[in-house]
Motif scaffolding. Sequence first.
Motif, short mmCIF file in Angstrom:
data_model
loop_
_atom_site.label_atom_id
_atom_site.label_comp_id
_atom_site.label_asym_id
_atom_site.label_seq_id
_atom_site.Cartn_x
_atom_site.Cartn_y
_atom_site.Cartn_z
N ARG A 186 24.55 6.92 3.54
CA ARG A 186 23.50 6.16 4.20
C ARG A 186 22.15 6.84 4.00
NH1 ARG A 186 24.75 1.10 5.31
NH2 ARG A 186 23.20 1.05 6.98
N ARG A 187 21.18 6.09 3.52
CA ARG A 187 19.85 6.64 3.25
C ARG A 187 18.79 5.76 3.91
NH1 ARG A 187 19.48 11.22 -0.66
NH2 ARG A 187 21.43 11.20 -1.82
N LYS A 188 17.76 6.39 4.44
CA LYS A 188 16.63 5.65 4.99
C LYS A 188 15.55 5.54 3.91
CE LYS A 188 16.70 5.98 10.00
NZ LYS A 188 15.88 6.31 11.20
N ILE A 189 15.25 4.29 3.54
CA ILE A 189 14.31 4.01 2.46
C ILE A 189 13.07 3.33 3.04
CG2 ILE A 189 13.97 2.89 0.22
CD1 ILE A 189 16.22 4.94 0.20
N GLY A 190 11.91 3.85 2.71
CA GLY A 190 10.67 3.20 3.10
C GLY A 190 10.16 2.32 1.98
N ILE A 191 9.98 1.03 2.27
CA ILE A 191 9.47 0.07 1.28
C ILE A 191 8.02 -0.24 1.63
CG2 ILE A 191 9.77 -2.17 0.16
CD1 ILE A 191 12.18 -0.36 -0.16
N GLN A 192 7.13 -0.13 0.65
CA GLN A 192 5.74 -0.53 0.84
C GLN A 192 5.25 -1.27 -0.40
OE1 GLN A 192 3.28 3.45 -0.38
NE2 GLN A 192 4.17 3.48 1.67
N ILE A 193 4.14 -1.95 -0.26
CA ILE A 193 3.66 -2.81 -1.35
C ILE A 193 2.22 -2.45 -1.69
CG2 ILE A 193 3.27 -5.18 -2.12
CD1 ILE A 193 5.43 -6.08 -0.17
N CYS A 194 2.00 -2.00 -2.89
CA CYS A 194 0.71 -1.75 -3.53
C CYS A 194 -0.34 -1.16 -2.59
CB CYS A 194 0.20 -3.04 -4.19
SG CYS A 194 -1.04 -2.74 -5.49
N GLU A 195 -1.19 -2.00 -1.98
CA GLU A 195 -2.32 -1.54 -1.18
C GLU A 195 -1.90 -0.68 0.00
OE1 GLU A 195 -6.72 -1.83 -0.55
OE2 GLU A 195 -5.30 -2.08 -2.23
N ASP A 196 -0.64 -0.82 0.44
CA ASP A 196 -0.16 0.03 1.53
C ASP A 196 -0.32 1.51 1.21
OD1 ASP A 196 0.62 -2.13 3.12
OD2 ASP A 196 2.60 -2.23 2.21
N LEU A 197 -0.34 1.82 -0.09
CA LEU A 197 -0.53 3.21 -0.51
C LEU A 197 -2.01 3.61 -0.52
CD1 LEU A 197 0.92 5.74 -1.79
CD2 LEU A 197 0.47 4.68 -4.02
N VAL B 139 12.77 8.60 1.38
CA VAL B 139 12.10 8.34 0.11
C VAL B 139 11.23 7.09 0.30
CG1 VAL B 139 14.07 7.01 -0.77
CG2 VAL B 139 12.37 7.90 -2.38
N ILE B 140 10.07 7.10 -0.32
CA ILE B 140 9.16 5.95 -0.26
C ILE B 140 9.19 5.23 -1.61
CG2 ILE B 140 6.77 5.19 0.03
CD1 ILE B 140 7.86 6.34 2.58
N ILE B 141 9.33 3.91 -1.56
CA ILE B 141 9.28 3.09 -2.77
C ILE B 141 8.11 2.13 -2.63
CG2 ILE B 141 10.43 1.31 -4.11
CD1 ILE B 141 13.08 2.69 -3.38
N ASN B 142 7.16 2.23 -3.55
CA ASN B 142 6.00 1.35 -3.56
C ASN B 142 6.14 0.38 -4.72
OD1 ASN B 142 3.17 0.53 -4.54
ND2 ASN B 142 2.72 1.38 -2.52
N ILE B 143 6.25 -0.92 -4.40
CA ILE B 143 6.27 -1.93 -5.46
C ILE B 143 4.86 -2.48 -5.60
CG2 ILE B 143 8.72 -2.44 -5.13
CD1 ILE B 143 7.91 -5.01 -3.67
N SER B 144 4.39 -2.57 -6.83
CA SER B 144 2.95 -2.76 -7.03
C SER B 144 2.65 -3.75 -8.14
CB SER B 144 2.32 -1.40 -7.35
OG SER B 144 0.92 -1.48 -7.30
N ALA B 145 1.47 -4.38 -8.02
CA ALA B 145 0.86 -5.14 -9.10
C ALA B 145 -0.58 -4.63 -9.19
CB ALA B 145 0.92 -6.63 -8.85
N SER B 146 -0.73 -3.48 -9.79
CA SER B 146 -2.02 -2.79 -9.84
C SER B 146 -2.60 -2.92 -11.24
CB SER B 146 -1.83 -1.31 -9.49
OG SER B 146 -3.04 -0.61 -9.59
N PRO B 147 -3.70 -3.66 -11.40
CA PRO B 147 -4.22 -3.89 -12.75
C PRO B 147 -4.91 -2.67 -13.33
CG PRO B 147 -5.61 -4.98 -11.11
CD PRO B 147 -4.44 -4.42 -10.38
#
Length: 539
Positions: free
Chosen positions: A139-150, A170-178
């Motif tokens: 069992r792992r605690k994963i932090g999900i954030q999106i682009c600007e959250d960073l 662990v932090i995972i940032n999913i992004s659409a950063s041009p």
Amino acid sequence: MKIAICQINPTMGDFPGNKDKILSFYREAVEKGADLIVFPEMVITGYPPQDLLLERDFVQKNVEILEDISNQVTVPAVLGCIRKEKSALYNSGAVCANGAVVYTYDKILLPTYDIFDEDRYFTPGKTQGVFELELNGKRRKIGIQICEDLWDHDYECKVTNLQKREGAEVIINISASPYHDGQLQERTTLIEEKVRENGIPLLYCNLVGAQDELIFDGGSLAYDGDGTLIGQGKFFEEDILIVDLDASKSQEITHIPREEMMYNALCLGVRDYFRKTGHADAVIGLSGGIDSALVACIAADALGAEHVHGISLPSKFSSDHSVEDARTLSENLGIHYQKISIEDTVTVYETVLEPLFGGKERNAAEENIQARIRGNILMALSNKFGWLVLSTGNKTELALGYCTLYGDMSGGLCVISDVSKTDVYALSRWVNQSAGCDRIPESSLTKPPSAELAPDQVDPFDYEVVSPLVDAIIEKRESPADLVANGADITIVNDLYHRIRINEYKRRQAAPGLRVSSKAFGTGRRIPIVNHFNGKINN
């Protein structure tokens, strides 16, 4: 724990195609032993959807595709999507596992500046986005954030810090950063700062591909909890980056020379614009000058030389060396070349207009007739053969209005509209240096720039002085007072500021251009056409 970062290139609104691509990369990541598979921000729809978000069927189709994908997910996956709740829309990350969506996270920080306009469409999320997942039997605690959250420097809410407090491992940032020039340094500095501050791994999954004027460079990143880089995705191409948080080795960040990055960005921008709009061939007016030469190089590398048509359109004012440079360039690149004289057509126009002009002295009216005839011929070839016209104006010229509406501004895409004249020369020199030969004729690089619309004409600017000043005004928003205080000539500065202001109407009618700087003409710069604020300073 192995995490697969899948930086892929979706197409706006192509839901079946995007679904197939996501599942293809998902299956490949599973085969490579990934315990968690991550996709970029809004990967189901493409980014940014803009007013498509106001289309009910568009949002609903995204919901259906997410369900189709989640039904096929066994190994947990994170992917960007749109979530609707009553009348509110959210820019969300869906966590899928065991054939269903098990969690969703709604983006908290919504960028509304430059090319971003998310607050127009989305409601900000309220929860921190820390979820428990069973990964590799644990069992792992994963932090999900999106682009600007960073990118939280200008916000009171610090999403990464809140996720750490909620127990994220662990932090995972999913992004659409041009992409823009210097963006990689900004990203790495920010991520390293966050990791040092919180002491937990951070994985950054970025979109790749082009959407209209925006170019997404990929270059996904993975850092361990000590702030050590343990993975980096490829630039400007799709990639699966597998990172083992328990066993990855440190590596050095890959830095690509500035000119190479910018050139590759422009190539991807052209390639995707053509592919995603259903075009195959480009047509370019070749003047023998540096701008059209650089655009032809980019087009040949992006589309293949066999899909590029270079047209030389000389008038009586065109020099022999310009015509020769256009022909030599075409031979060097292996593109189709044709010369079409416009002398007779210009004569007909002037004959028709002579009684209407009433004997007035020749001026820009006669000069611009030539540019517009060239534009008409290129557009006729476009209509007849389905070729897309690439206009060749650079950022400095577009800023100052040194371009002709319905003439050299004609086209379906302006490739270098965000490239200053200084960078046009820098990129062109890089093209030749990287090739080990003169793909662009040396004389195109060394001769004085000229529109050749009148006898002995040369451009009325010293670009070594003017181009950096224009960039300072547009990209850094420096005022005339700032520039003069830093040593610039007051007369030049006032003239440039005036030209930029009065030519907004031209830029509104220009072809869309590819963004490679932090501030481009287009959706990220909104200046009124009717504008009596001149900003000048007195001597």
